[in-house]
Design an enzyme around this catalytic site. Sequence first.
Site, PDB file in Angstrom:
ATOM      1  N   HIS A  54      10.849   7.833   4.339  1.00 53.96           N
ATOM      2  CA  HIS A  54       9.804   6.884   4.259  1.00 53.96           C
ATOM      3  C   HIS A  54      10.141   5.982   3.223  1.00 53.96           C
ATOM      4  O   HIS A  54       9.117   5.314   2.205  1.00 53.96           O
ATOM      5  CB  HIS A  54       8.437   7.723   3.817  1.00 53.96           C
ATOM      6  CG  HIS A  54       7.273   6.846   4.712  1.00 53.96           C
ATOM      7  ND1 HIS A  54       6.836   7.273   5.761  1.00 53.96           N
ATOM      8  CD2 HIS A  54       6.242   5.715   4.308  1.00 53.96           C
ATOM      9  CE1 HIS A  54       5.774   6.655   6.273  1.00 53.96           C
ATOM     10  NE2 HIS A  54       5.483   5.597   5.232  1.00 53.96           N
ATOM     11  N   ARG A  62       8.738   6.686  -0.488  1.00 51.34           N
ATOM     12  CA  ARG A  62       7.163   6.396  -0.717  1.00 51.34           C
ATOM     13  C   ARG A  62       6.508   7.574  -0.663  1.00 51.34           C
ATOM     14  O   ARG A  62       5.303   7.714  -0.907  1.00 51.34           O
ATOM     15  CB  ARG A  62       6.736   5.189   0.074  1.00 51.34           C
ATOM     16  CG  ARG A  62       7.314   4.021   0.212  1.00 51.34           C
ATOM     17  CD  ARG A  62       7.048   3.258   1.247  1.00 51.34           C
ATOM     18  NE  ARG A  62       5.976   2.593   1.236  1.00 51.34           N
ATOM     19  CZ  ARG A  62       5.506   1.429   0.400  1.00 51.34           C
ATOM     20  NH1 ARG A  62       6.463   0.829  -0.433  1.00 51.34           N
ATOM     21  NH2 ARG A  62       4.486   0.756   0.681  1.00 51.34           N
TER      22      ARG A  62
END
Length: 431
Positions: free
Chosen positions: A301, A304
Site C-alpha cells: 500500500h 501507508r
Amino acid sequence: MKFKDIRALATVQGPARTPSERLSRRCYSVEDMRRLAAKRLPGSIYDYIEGGGEDEVSLRRNRSSFDDWSFLPKWGSVENLDLSSSLLGGPVSMPLTLAPTGGTRLFHPDGESAVARAAEEARVPYGLAHLSTTPMEQVSAAAPGLRRWFNIEPMADKAELQAVLDRAAAAGYEALLVNVDCRAIGHRERDYRNGFTAPPSIKLKTVVEGALHPRWALGFLAHDAIAFPNLDAEIPQGPLSSTPDMWRTLLAGSYEPTDWDDIRDLRARWNGPIILKGVVNPNDAVTAAEIGIDAIQVSNHGGRQLDHMAAPLDMLPDIVDRAEGRLEIIVDGGIRRGSDVIKAIALGADACSIGRPYLYGLAAAGQAGVAHVLKMFRAEMTRTMMLLGVSTIQELRLEGRDLIRHRNAPFARTSPAPEASHGLEEMGIPS
Ligand SMILES: Cc1cc2nc3c(=O)[nH]c(=O)nc-3n(C[C@H](O)[C@H](O)[C@H](O)COP(=O)(O)O)c2cc1C
C-alpha cells in the site's frame, strides 16, 4: 571565437505554448514532478500523498529495494524495440498501470477524470478507488476507451457488496482490485500532526495554507465539494479526520471480519478478472492461485499501512517461483523510474503499478501532468531496454534473471574456470 561563431551559438527559446511543452522544459524525472507538486499543494495535502505508516520504514524500503539490484547488460543488436504486452487478457502499450488512490480531487479539481483520460491516451489500465471523489460512471464517460478496474475491500455485507459490483459492471469496469491489506488503517502520523481532514476543514491554519497556495485554493473552492460518491452508505456531513474512524465511517460494512471465504464468494459473484492487492506473503499468492484468482498486486500500500511490511520487490522472486505462472503478477511501491519497472519485469513481474508518481503529475498540472509522467516512464523504459540489450517485454521476462544481479548475491561464474593457476601453486598457495 569569431563573431559569426558566437552568433551561431546564440539561441532564443520562445515561450512554451502548451502545458505539456512547459512540463517538458521543467520536469526531467518523477522527482522533478514531485518538487513541483510540493510547491503547488498546501503542506498538509502534500503530506497526505507523501506520508506512510508509523516510522515510514516500509515507505523508505520500497524505494531502496530498487537500488539493491544492478543491471548486467548483454551485447547484441536491439531491433524493433517494443514495450507493449498483454495483461489480464487485454493489450497494454507498456507494462504499467495506475494504482487506485482515494480522495484524488483533493489534489486537483479535475481529479479521477483527468487521470482516466491520461491513462486512456497512454493505453494503460487505471484502478479507480472505491473512495474516489468522482462517481465511477462519470469516470467511464470521461474515458470510454480506458481499460478500467474497480478497487474494493472484501466486504462482509453481501447486499452492499452486490450493489457495488452491479454498479461497477454496468459502468464497464472489467476487473476488480481487491484490497487485502486494510483490516485496520495505518497510523499516518504526518496527518495527525497536520490535523489533516477530508475535505480540509476551514480553520486559521487551512486559510493561511490556502492563501499561500492560491491556485490550489481557487480550484478547490470553485468546484463541487469533495464527496465519496461510490459509497452507497450514508456519510455524515463535514470534514472527516484521517483516523481509523474516518475510514470506518466511510466503509462501514467492510470492516466486519472477512477471510478467504469472502474472496471465494467474490470469485463466484464476479465474472471478470480479480486482482488481490496487498499480497507480499508467498503462501497467500499460492492460495490465491488455488482459488482461481487471476492476478495479485504485490504491494504494501505504498508503505501507508503496516509499517515494516516487506518491500514488494524484495518478495517478488519468491512469489514468482511459488506462483509457478498460475496467476499474473503486478508490483507496486516505490516505482519512480522506467528502469524500476524493467527490474521488476526482469524478476518475473507482468507489470508494475504507480500511485504517488501520477498524483504528483496531477497536482502539478492536471491531466497534462499525469500524461507527462507516463511519457517519462515510457521514454525511460525504452532507453533502459536499449542499453540492457533487450527488444521486447517477452524477451525481458525470459532472460531477465541473467540481466540483473542483487548486490548480496554470491559471485556466480558464468564462464568455465581458467586453466592457468596464475602461478599460485609455485608460490605454495593452492589455487
Ligand atoms: C494518496 C494515496 C491514496 C491511496 N488510496 C488507496 C486506495 O484508496 N485504495 C488502495 O488500494 N490503495 C490506495 N493507495 C495505495 C496505492 O494504490 C499504491 O499501492 C501505492 O501508492 C503504490 O506506491 P507508490 O505510491 O510508491 O507508487 C493510495 C496511495 C496514495 C499515495
